[in-house]
Scaffold this motif. Sequence first.
Motif, PDB file in Angstrom:
ATOM      1  N   ASP A 174       9.214  12.791   1.760  1.00 20.39           N
ATOM      2  CA  ASP A 174       7.844  12.526   2.163  1.00 20.39           C
ATOM      3  C   ASP A 174       7.853  12.071   3.612  1.00 20.39           C
ATOM      4  N   LEU A 175       7.371  12.916   4.481  1.00 24.29           N
ATOM      5  CA  LEU A 175       7.429  12.634   5.918  1.00 24.29           C
ATOM      6  C   LEU A 175       6.633  11.403   6.302  1.00 24.29           C
ATOM      7  N   LEU A 176       5.535  11.131   5.608  1.00 24.38           N
ATOM      8  CA  LEU A 176       4.714   9.980   5.943  1.00 24.38           C
ATOM      9  C   LEU A 176       5.511   8.677   5.809  1.00 24.38           C
ATOM     10  N   ASP A 177       6.305   8.561   4.764  1.00 21.14           N
ATOM     11  CA  ASP A 177       7.102   7.354   4.575  1.00 21.14           C
ATOM     12  C   ASP A 177       8.175   7.211   5.647  1.00 21.14           C
ATOM     13  N   LEU A 178       8.623   8.346   6.203  1.00 15.24           N
ATOM     14  CA  LEU A 178       9.629   8.291   7.256  1.00 15.24           C
ATOM     15  C   LEU A 178       9.020   7.947   8.616  1.00 15.24           C
ATOM     16  N   ALA A 179       7.730   8.211   8.776  1.00 15.27           N
ATOM     17  CA  ALA A 179       7.081   8.029  10.073  1.00 15.27           C
ATOM     18  C   ALA A 179       7.051   6.567  10.509  1.00 15.27           C
ATOM     19  N   GLU A 180       6.900   5.660   9.553  1.00 13.08           N
ATOM     20  CA  GLU A 180       6.822   4.236   9.885  1.00 13.08           C
ATOM     21  C   GLU A 180       7.769   3.437   8.986  1.00 13.08           C
ATOM     22  N   PRO A 181       9.084   3.630   9.134  1.00 19.44           N
ATOM     23  CA  PRO A 181      10.023   3.007   8.206  1.00 19.44           C
ATOM     24  C   PRO A 181      10.045   1.482   8.261  1.00 19.44           C
ATOM     25  N   ASP A 182       9.630   0.901   9.374  1.00 22.11           N
ATOM     26  CA  ASP A 182       9.673  -0.557   9.493  1.00 22.11           C
ATOM     27  C   ASP A 182       8.299  -1.206   9.360  1.00 22.11           C
ATOM     28  N   ASN A 183       7.290  -0.428   9.012  1.00 21.40           N
ATOM     29  CA  ASN A 183       5.944  -0.956   8.858  1.00 21.40           C
ATOM     30  C   ASN A 183       5.920  -1.909   7.662  1.00 21.40           C
ATOM     31  N   PRO A 184       5.553  -3.175   7.870  1.00 24.62           N
ATOM     32  CA  PRO A 184       5.586  -4.154   6.775  1.00 24.62           C
ATOM     33  C   PRO A 184       4.682  -3.783   5.594  1.00 24.62           C
ATOM     34  N   ARG A 185       3.535  -3.175   5.870  1.00 26.75           N
ATOM     35  CA  ARG A 185       2.645  -2.759   4.777  1.00 26.75           C
ATOM     36  C   ARG A 185       3.315  -1.696   3.909  1.00 26.75           C
ATOM     37  N   ILE A 186       3.961  -0.723   4.558  1.00 24.93           N
ATOM     38  CA  ILE A 186       4.618   0.348   3.806  1.00 24.93           C
ATOM     39  C   ILE A 186       5.786  -0.214   3.003  1.00 24.93           C
ATOM     40  N   LEU A 187       6.567  -1.096   3.617  1.00 28.39           N
ATOM     41  CA  LEU A 187       7.683  -1.707   2.895  1.00 28.39           C
ATOM     42  C   LEU A 187       7.199  -2.506   1.690  1.00 28.39           C
ATOM     43  N   LYS A 188       6.104  -3.250   1.861  1.00 30.32           N
ATOM     44  CA  LYS A 188       5.540  -4.034   0.751  1.00 30.32           C
ATOM     45  C   LYS A 188       5.020  -3.098  -0.341  1.00 30.32           C
ATOM     46  N   SER A 189       4.341  -2.026   0.069  1.00 32.40           N
ATOM     47  CA  SER A 189       3.825  -1.066  -0.900  1.00 32.40           C
ATOM     48  C   SER A 189       4.966  -0.459  -1.708  1.00 32.40           C
ATOM     49  N   ILE A 224      -1.151   0.806  -3.868  1.00 32.37           N
ATOM     50  CA  ILE A 224      -2.121   1.681  -3.194  1.00 32.37           C
ATOM     51  C   ILE A 224      -2.990   0.869  -2.248  1.00 32.37           C
ATOM     52  N   GLU A 225      -3.467  -0.269  -2.696  1.00 36.61           N
ATOM     53  CA  GLU A 225      -4.310  -1.117  -1.850  1.00 36.61           C
ATOM     54  C   GLU A 225      -3.556  -1.615  -0.623  1.00 36.61           C
ATOM     55  N   THR A 226      -2.261  -1.826  -0.755  1.00 35.40           N
ATOM     56  CA  THR A 226      -1.434  -2.306   0.352  1.00 35.40           C
ATOM     57  C   THR A 226      -1.245  -1.246   1.423  1.00 35.40           C
ATOM     58  N   ALA A 227      -1.056  -0.001   1.005  1.00 35.87           N
ATOM     59  CA  ALA A 227      -0.872   1.122   1.951  1.00 35.87           C
ATOM     60  C   ALA A 227      -1.515   2.369   1.337  1.00 35.87           C
ATOM     61  N   PRO A 228      -2.839   2.476   1.429  1.00 41.78           N
ATOM     62  CA  PRO A 228      -3.548   3.583   0.760  1.00 41.78           C
ATOM     63  C   PRO A 228      -3.211   4.971   1.286  1.00 41.78           C
ATOM     64  N   GLU A 229      -2.549   5.039   2.439  1.00 36.57           N
ATOM     65  CA  GLU A 229      -2.194   6.341   3.009  1.00 36.57           C
ATOM     66  C   GLU A 229      -0.920   6.927   2.398  1.00 36.57           C
ATOM     67  N   ARG A 230      -0.193   6.135   1.613  1.00 42.43           N
ATOM     68  CA  ARG A 230       1.040   6.623   0.977  1.00 42.43           C
ATOM     69  C   ARG A 230       0.708   7.428  -0.277  1.00 42.43           C
ATOM     70  N   PRO A 231       1.193   8.657  -0.365  1.00 40.56           N
ATOM     71  CA  PRO A 231       0.866   9.470  -1.544  1.00 40.56           C
ATOM     72  C   PRO A 231       1.651   9.098  -2.809  1.00 40.56           C
ATOM     73  N   ALA A 232       2.853   8.558  -2.659  1.00 41.17           N
ATOM     74  CA  ALA A 232       3.715   8.317  -3.826  1.00 41.17           C
ATOM     75  C   ALA A 232       3.097   7.393  -4.872  1.00 41.17           C
ATOM     76  N   PRO A 233       2.523   6.231  -4.495  1.00 40.08           N
ATOM     77  CA  PRO A 233       1.956   5.388  -5.558  1.00 40.08           C
ATOM     78  C   PRO A 233       0.764   6.032  -6.265  1.00 40.08           C
ATOM     79  N   TRP A 234       0.018   6.878  -5.558  1.00 37.03           N
ATOM     80  CA  TRP A 234      -1.079   7.609  -6.197  1.00 37.03           C
ATOM     81  C   TRP A 234      -0.521   8.524  -7.286  1.00 37.03           C
ATOM     82  N   ASN A 235       0.539   9.245  -6.954  1.00 37.27           N
ATOM     83  CA  ASN A 235       1.134  10.162  -7.913  1.00 37.27           C
ATOM     84  C   ASN A 235       1.767   9.409  -9.083  1.00 37.27           C
ATOM     85  N   ASN A 236       2.424   8.292  -8.784  1.00 39.97           N
ATOM     86  CA  ASN A 236       3.050   7.522  -9.855  1.00 39.97           C
ATOM     87  C   ASN A 236       2.012   6.868 -10.763  1.00 39.97           C
TER      88      ASN A 236
END
Length: 188
Positions: free
Chosen positions: A42-57, A84-96
């Motif tokens: 998933d390229l989106l998750d790679l785009a901001e690997p150190d983003n605290p919101r993405i890491l928390k999500s 999802i609420e933490t990082a709504p732009e991530r597709p993986a939690p939506w799918n899970n």
Amino acid sequence: MTTLNRDCLSEHDRQVLESIFNPSQIGGEELLYKGEEELPVDLLDLAEPDNPRILKSKSIELEAIKQAENGKLADAITLFTKAIETAPERPAPWNNRAQAYRYSGNDEAALNDIERALQLSNRSGRTGCRAFCQRGVLRRKHNDTDGARADFEEAAKLGSKFARTQLIELNPYAALCNQMLREVMKVK
């Protein structure tokens, strides 16, 4: 009727027979969904690997997966929602979360989340592939064979072995041919 002596067959002949008698296998490779297929990232998750919101999500999502694996689907759905609420732009939690909804019997909520996962993933990457598989399963469940086939074809293009297996199962000619050949050959 004579039996077939497999010892006198070439490797190619054995592979052909294997594909006839075991249509869910191609080239001797079993085609079952294992969850850890070699799928595109998933390229989106790679785009901001150190983003605290993405890491928390991601962290919340991992906890949700553990809850789902332990059969605590309501808890898992709550945690997926938090991811999802933490990082709504991530597709993986939506799918899970869609998968947890599916297992809970809430197909409508699952389809809504699958559509969002497909949109956010740009219909590509690991999550896009898995979302196509999930939607294909739901469409097949609801007797939408053409829709299921289309979804499994998209997932297969993205590398899903599970989707390829489903496509074989959805092909009535292949199933009929395999059944007739089994009866004719009666291989021991």
